[in-house]
Each structure stands twice: as structure tokens, then as C-alpha cells.
Motif scaffolding. Structure first.
Motif, PDB file in Angstrom:
ATOM      1  N   GLY A  56       0.810  -1.206   0.000  1.00  0.00           N
ATOM      2  CA  GLY A  56       0.000   0.000   0.000  1.00  0.00           C
ATOM      3  C   GLY A  56       0.844   1.256   0.000  1.00  0.00           C
ATOM      4  N   GLU A  57       1.903   1.269   0.810  1.00  0.00           N
ATOM      5  CA  GLU A  57       2.754   2.457   0.884  1.00  0.00           C
ATOM      6  C   GLU A  57       3.564   2.636  -0.397  1.00  0.00           C
ATOM      7  OE1 GLU A  57       6.230   4.485   3.690  1.00  0.00           O
ATOM      8  OE2 GLU A  57       5.012   2.822   4.475  1.00  0.00           O
ATOM      9  N   ILE A  58       4.114   1.541  -0.932  1.00  0.00           N
ATOM     10  CA  ILE A  58       4.881   1.633  -2.174  1.00  0.00           C
ATOM     11  C   ILE A  58       3.970   2.087  -3.316  1.00  0.00           C
ATOM     12  CG2 ILE A  58       6.078   0.277  -3.937  1.00  0.00           C
ATOM     13  CD1 ILE A  58       7.878   0.793  -1.618  1.00  0.00           C
ATOM     14  N   ARG A  59       2.763   1.559  -3.355  1.00  0.00           N
ATOM     15  CA  ARG A  59       1.816   1.953  -4.413  1.00  0.00           C
ATOM     16  C   ARG A  59       1.495   3.436  -4.318  1.00  0.00           C
ATOM     17  NH1 ARG A  59      -3.718   2.083  -5.947  1.00  0.00           N
ATOM     18  NH2 ARG A  59      -4.046   1.025  -7.959  1.00  0.00           N
ATOM     19  N   HIS A  60       1.259   3.914  -3.103  1.00  0.00           N
ATOM     20  CA  HIS A  60       0.973   5.338  -2.901  1.00  0.00           C
ATOM     21  C   HIS A  60       2.144   6.201  -3.372  1.00  0.00           C
ATOM     22  CE1 HIS A  60      -0.630   8.942  -0.971  1.00  0.00           C
ATOM     23  NE2 HIS A  60       0.558   9.122  -0.409  1.00  0.00           N
ATOM     24  N   LEU A  61       3.353   5.789  -3.014  1.00  0.00           N
ATOM     25  CA  LEU A  61       4.532   6.533  -3.430  1.00  0.00           C
ATOM     26  C   LEU A  61       4.662   6.549  -4.950  1.00  0.00           C
ATOM     27  CD1 LEU A  61       7.073   5.148  -0.800  1.00  0.00           C
ATOM     28  CD2 LEU A  61       6.332   7.536  -0.965  1.00  0.00           C
ATOM     29  N   ALA A  62       4.469   5.393  -5.570  1.00  0.00           N
ATOM     30  CA  ALA A  62       4.636   5.288  -7.023  1.00  0.00           C
ATOM     31  C   ALA A  62       3.612   6.127  -7.771  1.00  0.00           C
ATOM     32  CB  ALA A  62       4.542   3.828  -7.452  1.00  0.00           C
ATOM     33  N   ASN A  83       1.959   8.711  -6.693  1.00  0.00           N
ATOM     34  CA  ASN A  83       2.193  10.136  -6.461  1.00  0.00           C
ATOM     35  C   ASN A  83       3.418  10.661  -7.200  1.00  0.00           C
ATOM     36  OD1 ASN A  83      -0.035  10.414  -4.900  1.00  0.00           O
ATOM     37  ND2 ASN A  83       1.033  10.476  -2.950  1.00  0.00           N
ATOM     38  N   GLN A  84       4.270   9.738  -7.651  1.00  0.00           N
ATOM     39  CA  GLN A  84       5.476  10.130  -8.379  1.00  0.00           C
ATOM     40  C   GLN A  84       5.349   9.937  -9.878  1.00  0.00           C
ATOM     41  OE1 GLN A  84       8.557   7.874  -6.448  1.00  0.00           O
ATOM     42  NE2 GLN A  84       8.250   8.888  -4.472  1.00  0.00           N
ATOM     43  N   GLY A  85       4.109   9.727 -10.326  1.00  0.00           N
ATOM     44  CA  GLY A  85       3.889   9.742 -11.771  1.00  0.00           C
ATOM     45  C   GLY A  85       3.602   8.417 -12.415  1.00  0.00           C
ATOM     46  N   GLN A  86       3.770   7.281 -11.717  1.00  0.00           N
ATOM     47  CA  GLN A  86       3.412   6.010 -12.324  1.00  0.00           C
ATOM     48  C   GLN A  86       1.899   5.870 -12.318  1.00  0.00           C
ATOM     49  OE1 GLN A  86       6.716   3.473 -10.206  1.00  0.00           O
ATOM     50  NE2 GLN A  86       6.076   2.420 -12.038  1.00  0.00           N
ATOM     51  N   THR A  87       1.356   5.170 -13.286  1.00  0.00           N
ATOM     52  CA  THR A  87      -0.094   5.066 -13.423  1.00  0.00           C
ATOM     53  C   THR A  87      -0.540   3.628 -13.302  1.00  0.00           C
ATOM     54  OG1 THR A  87       0.139   4.944 -15.823  1.00  0.00           O
ATOM     55  CG2 THR A  87      -0.293   7.105 -14.857  1.00  0.00           C
ATOM     56  N   ALA A  88      -1.720   3.442 -12.699  1.00  0.00           N
ATOM     57  CA  ALA A  88      -2.285   2.098 -12.605  1.00  0.00           C
ATOM     58  C   ALA A  88      -2.873   1.700 -13.950  1.00  0.00           C
ATOM     59  CB  ALA A  88      -3.355   2.057 -11.523  1.00  0.00           C
ATOM     60  N   VAL A  89      -2.684   0.448 -14.306  1.00  0.00           N
ATOM     61  CA  VAL A  89      -3.214  -0.050 -15.579  1.00  0.00           C
ATOM     62  C   VAL A  89      -4.655  -0.474 -15.392  1.00  0.00           C
ATOM     63  CG1 VAL A  89      -2.981  -1.833 -17.304  1.00  0.00           C
ATOM     64  CG2 VAL A  89      -0.957  -0.808 -16.357  1.00  0.00           C
TER      65      VAL A  89
END
Length: 485
Positions: A471-477, A479-485
Motif C-alpha cells: 500500500g505504501e509503495i503503491r501510494h509513493l509510485a 504520487n510520483q507519476g506512475q499510473t495504474a493499468v
């Protein structure tokens, strides 16, 4: 009172599974306490039909897919799951929409005020737990919103779980393995008996054949309760899922026209196959990757099919009507399922999976086996200290051993921001015990930054070990520009 105040107050209750201390002994669960709280709130759980889903792994995937099917069939569908990835509201949804903050706060303080009154009156010996409060809140919200059906993921075990005060239309048991032994028992038989506590006399059970010990315990429970038992085995495909490489020759727009849930960038095989249901072909196209999801999909399809069965004993006893669910609803519901953090790929190179116990680690290992051997990989790993760290690392770490034949691979370890977290020293000790090199980071943000720095553009970062960590890594990613598929 505000949403922020409600969340702060909720977390101040502590966590049921936190290690016991002299000042905070381990909580003993008792459904009588949950029933007393629910009764004081007007027994909201009696106002809607429900399905209970228990098991060790696969509960959330099964629950979210089933809820998606019922929503597609135009039923107002509640979904209650745990734990959450980012915000506690994720646990309580209707038709895929999380509880609004204002409603969450209002209902939280209604539950809390009621609990304090019951304590003052001597009707409760202590304040309800974190999970009991959330369950009561969810039941209130579902009743208030007049849902047509609620899909409830059991939290811990089954027999004494707070969700088990409902009278389920159908009880579903997913795959069972060793986990939470301190609470549920040290053998698969003991744990299965606890999970089977969601079954009811003359009720309906849907499950799959699994470990012989679990099969025997479920069978014994079914025999004593005169259950209508259904095996979901006919809905497991006999042919492998179509690999993603079959569509990689297409451009992105063509792939999306064929199936909008397919990501040509995903390195994993997707679940696309055809079954037969009621004599007609059923085209399965699930966004949830991994062959293990075929078992969860089978349970979901069997449950949806049984919900539309007018001869279900529960409908006859309760004078309820069966649900109108078409094969097209099942196909669309599966296709539109959203259950993040489960072999979820975030482009360009981050794979997330909440493998939080040895069974989950084996499932992830099977998925990793699909990847190209030539692709460099970086493992981000952390877990809670009440999990089997030694066995999980024995399963996963050898796949990333840079001292053997994978010199471009890395392992990065960091603690989770959670009172139950394993320390970075314990994580490093587990790697050293296997004689496998590993790096340490002070926190997960630093670990993700380090992984991005050392993983080449053609490499893959795999983050796993805990729901809280993912959950924390996903939130960081995100917020840093990576997008969920």
C-alpha cells in the motif's frame, strides 16, 4: 466530528493482532460482544442479505470479483474487505465507491458513542476492537444505503470473526493454509475448523478441493450441518490461460479494442479463457493476473450461478427470490473487477503483490517463473514480525541471489511504518542466514528510490511481503507519476 478525528480515534484503538505486552494483553474474541453492539445499533446486519467469504488467501479477490458481477447485474452491492492499501474507507464500498468521508466520520462516532454507553451500563466488558468497530460501521452504512446484497470478506478465522453475526445466503471457503497460528491453531485441521465456523445448518457452501487435511475438516463440518455443498471445480479451465505475448504484436489501441483490461506492457500471463456455463460459452477476461486467480474466479462463478438458482434452500426457507444474473453480467463483472496490489503492474517497471504469508509467497514465485530469465530484477521486501519471515525469505530470496547466476539482481529491505513491522535487522538477518546479498534502506520511500536507481530500464522492480508495505509503495509510485493499468 471530522473524518480526520474519526480515523485518529479509530487507530488509537490499536490493532487486534498487535503483539501482546504486559499492559495490553492479547484480546479474546467473543461474538456475544459483537452481537450486543449490533443490537444496540438496531441490528443493521439483519436488513440485507449477505455472503460470507472465509479462507487464508484469495478472499479479497473472490469478494471483489463477485461484487463487480452483482453491480453489473444492477444490484446495489456492498463490499466489505480487509485490510486496506491506502485509506481505511477502501474497506467499505457500495458499487465500487468507497464510503464518503463525512458518512464514515458520522457513523464512526455513532458506533463509538454506543460502545461507550454499553461499557458504562456493563453490557460490554471493554471497548470493541478496531475490526469490530469497522464491521459495525459497515453494517450501519449498508443498512442506511439499503443495499440489495453485501459481500463480506471474513477478517480472521471465521467462527469468532465480527462478520459472522450475519446469516449468510451462501458461505464460500477459499484456499486455506497456515497463517495466524497464534489465534487459529497450529495445524491445518484446526485452522480449517475455525474457517468453517461461517457455515450454517442446512446452508449452502461453495468451495474447492484443496489440501487433504482441509478437505477432511470441511467435509466433517458439512456432514454435521446437513449442508448443500457445491464444488467450484467445474469452473477451473482445463487449458492454460492465453499468454500476453499473443497480443504483443498489436499496437496499444488495437489491444484495448480487443480487451480494455489487457495491458500489453504487463510481463505476466493474463487470465483469458473460455468456459461453458448453462450450456453457453463464458468468455473469461480478468484483469487479475496469475494462474492462482483461476481458482478464485471458479469460486466466484459458482457463487454467481448459485445466487440465480431458484431452488437454493436458503431462498425457500427465507422466502427470498433468486437473483437475476446473466452470463453477460458474469463476463462483464469479471472484466471490470478492480482489486489493486495483487500482481498489479504499474508501468514502466513496478510489479506489486501482497504476498504476506508463505502460501502467498509460493504464488508469487510461480508468477515470477513466467518472467524472462534474462530480465534484471530487484526485490523490495518487508513484512510484519508476526509472519513467517524465515519461510517467506526461503521461498523468494533465492530467485534474486546476485551471488549466484543472477549478478544483475538485487534485494532491498526496509521496515514498514507499522507497530507490527519486522525490523530491518531481522530482515537482514534472514538474508544473511541464506547467504544471499541484500541492501538495507531506512524506510520504504528510500527503498523505492534505491530500487529505481539500480534497476536498469529493461529491468523489473517487484515489491512484496505485506499488504501495508505494498500500500505504501503503491501510494509513493502513483504520487510520483506512475499510473495504474
Amino acid at each position: 466530528m471530522s473524518y480526520a478525528a474519526a480515523v485518529d480515534h479509530l487507530y488509537a484503538l490499536g490493532h487486534e493482532l498487535a503483539p501482546a505486552t504486559p499492559s495490553t494483553p492479547r484480546r479474546k474474541f467473543d461474538l456475544a460482544h459483537m452481537r450486543a453492539l449490533a443490537a444496540a445499533l438496531g441490528d443493521p446486519q439483519l436488513t440485507f442479505p449477505a455472503i460470507l467469504i472465509a479462507g487464508t488467501n484469495g478472499k479479497g479477490s473472490t469478494a471483489s470479483t463477485l461484487a463487480s458481477i452483482l453491480t453489473d447485474a444492477s444490484y446495489r452491492t456492498a463490499l466489505y474487505t480487509s485490510p486496506h492499501l491506502s485509506r481505511v474507507n477502501e474497506r467499505i464500498q457500495i458499487d465500487g465507491v468507497q464510503t464518503p468521508d463525512d458518512d464514515f466520520a458520522r457513523l464512526y462516532f455513532q458506533v463509538d458513542t454506543t460502545a461507550e454507553r454499553l461499557i458504562a451500563e456493563g453490557a460490554l466488558p471493554h471497548h470493541p476492537s478496531f475490526f469490530e468497530v469497522l464491521t459495525a460501521l459497515a453494517f450501519l452504512y449498508f443498512a442506511e444505503q439499503r443495499v440489495d446484497i453485501a459481500i463480506l470478506e471474513v477478517g480472521l478465522g471465521g467462527r469468532l470473526d465480527a462478520t459472522n453475526i450475519v446469516d449468510p445466503l451462501i458461505s464460500v471457503i477459499t484456499d486455506i493454509s497456515l497463517d495466524h497460528q497464534d489465534y487459529l491453531g497450529n495445524t491445518l485441521t484446526e485452522i480449517t475448523r475455525e474457517k468453517a465456523g461461517i457455515l450454517r445448518p442446512n446452508g449452502t457452501l461453495i468451495t474447492l478441493p484443496q489440501h487433504p487435511e482441509a478437505n477432511q475438516a470441511i467435509g466433517e463440518a458439512a456432514a454435521t450441518l446437513n449442508l448443500h455443498a457445491i464444488s467450484a471445480a467445474p469452473y477451473i479451465p482445463h487449458t492454460p490461460a492465453r499468454p500476453v505475448r499473443d497480443i504483443r504484436h498489436l499496437d496499444r489501441s488495437a489491444a484495448e479494442r480487443r480487451d480494455p483490461c489487457i495491458s500489453p506492457a504487463s510481463p505476466l500471463t493474463q487470465n483469458h479463457y473460455t468456459l461453458t456455463l448453462t450450456g453457453e460459452p463464458l468468455e473469461i477476461s480478468s484483469p487479475l493476473a496469475g494462474q492462482h486467480q483461476q481458482r478464485n474466479l471458479a469460486l466466484t462463478i459458482a457463487t454467481a450461478d448459485e445466487l440465480r438458482n431458484p431452488t437454493n434452500p436458503n431462498y425457500i426457507i427465507s422466502n427470498r427470490k433468486s437473483y437475476i444474473i446473466t452470463n453477460a453480467n458474469i463476463e462483464a463483472g469479471i472484466r471490470h473487477t478492480r482489486w489493486p496490489g495483487r500482481l498489479e503492474f504499474l508501468p514502466p517497471n513496478l510489479l506489486l503483490d501482497v504476498a504476506h504469508n508463505p502460501a502467498g509467497a509460493w504464488t508469487l514465485r510461480a508468477a515470477i517463473a513466467q518472467l524472462s530469465e534474462a530480465q534484471p530484477r530487484t526485490l523490495l521486501f518487508s513484512c510484519l514480525r508476526d509472519k513467517d519471515l524465515r519461510e517467506m525469505t526461503q521461498i523468494l530470496f533465492p530467485l534474486f541471489d546476485s551471488s549466484s547466476d543472477r549478478p544483475h539482481d538485487h534485494i532491498i529491505l526496509a521496515p514498514i511504518d507499522n507497530p507490527r513491522a519486522a525490523s530491518v535487522e531481522d530482515l537482514l538477518a534472514a538474508a544473511h542466514a541464506l547467504d544471499i546479498p541484500a541492501h538495507a534502506a531506512p524506510h520504504l520511500a528510500a527503498a523505492l528510490a534505491q530500487a529505481r536507481a539500480i534497476t536498469p530500464p529493461n529491468g523489473l522492480i517487484i515489491a512484496t511481503g505485506s499488504v501495508y508495505m505494498v500500500g505504501e509503495i503503491r501510494h509513493l509510485a502513483l504520487n510520483q507519476g506512475q499510473t495504474a493499468v
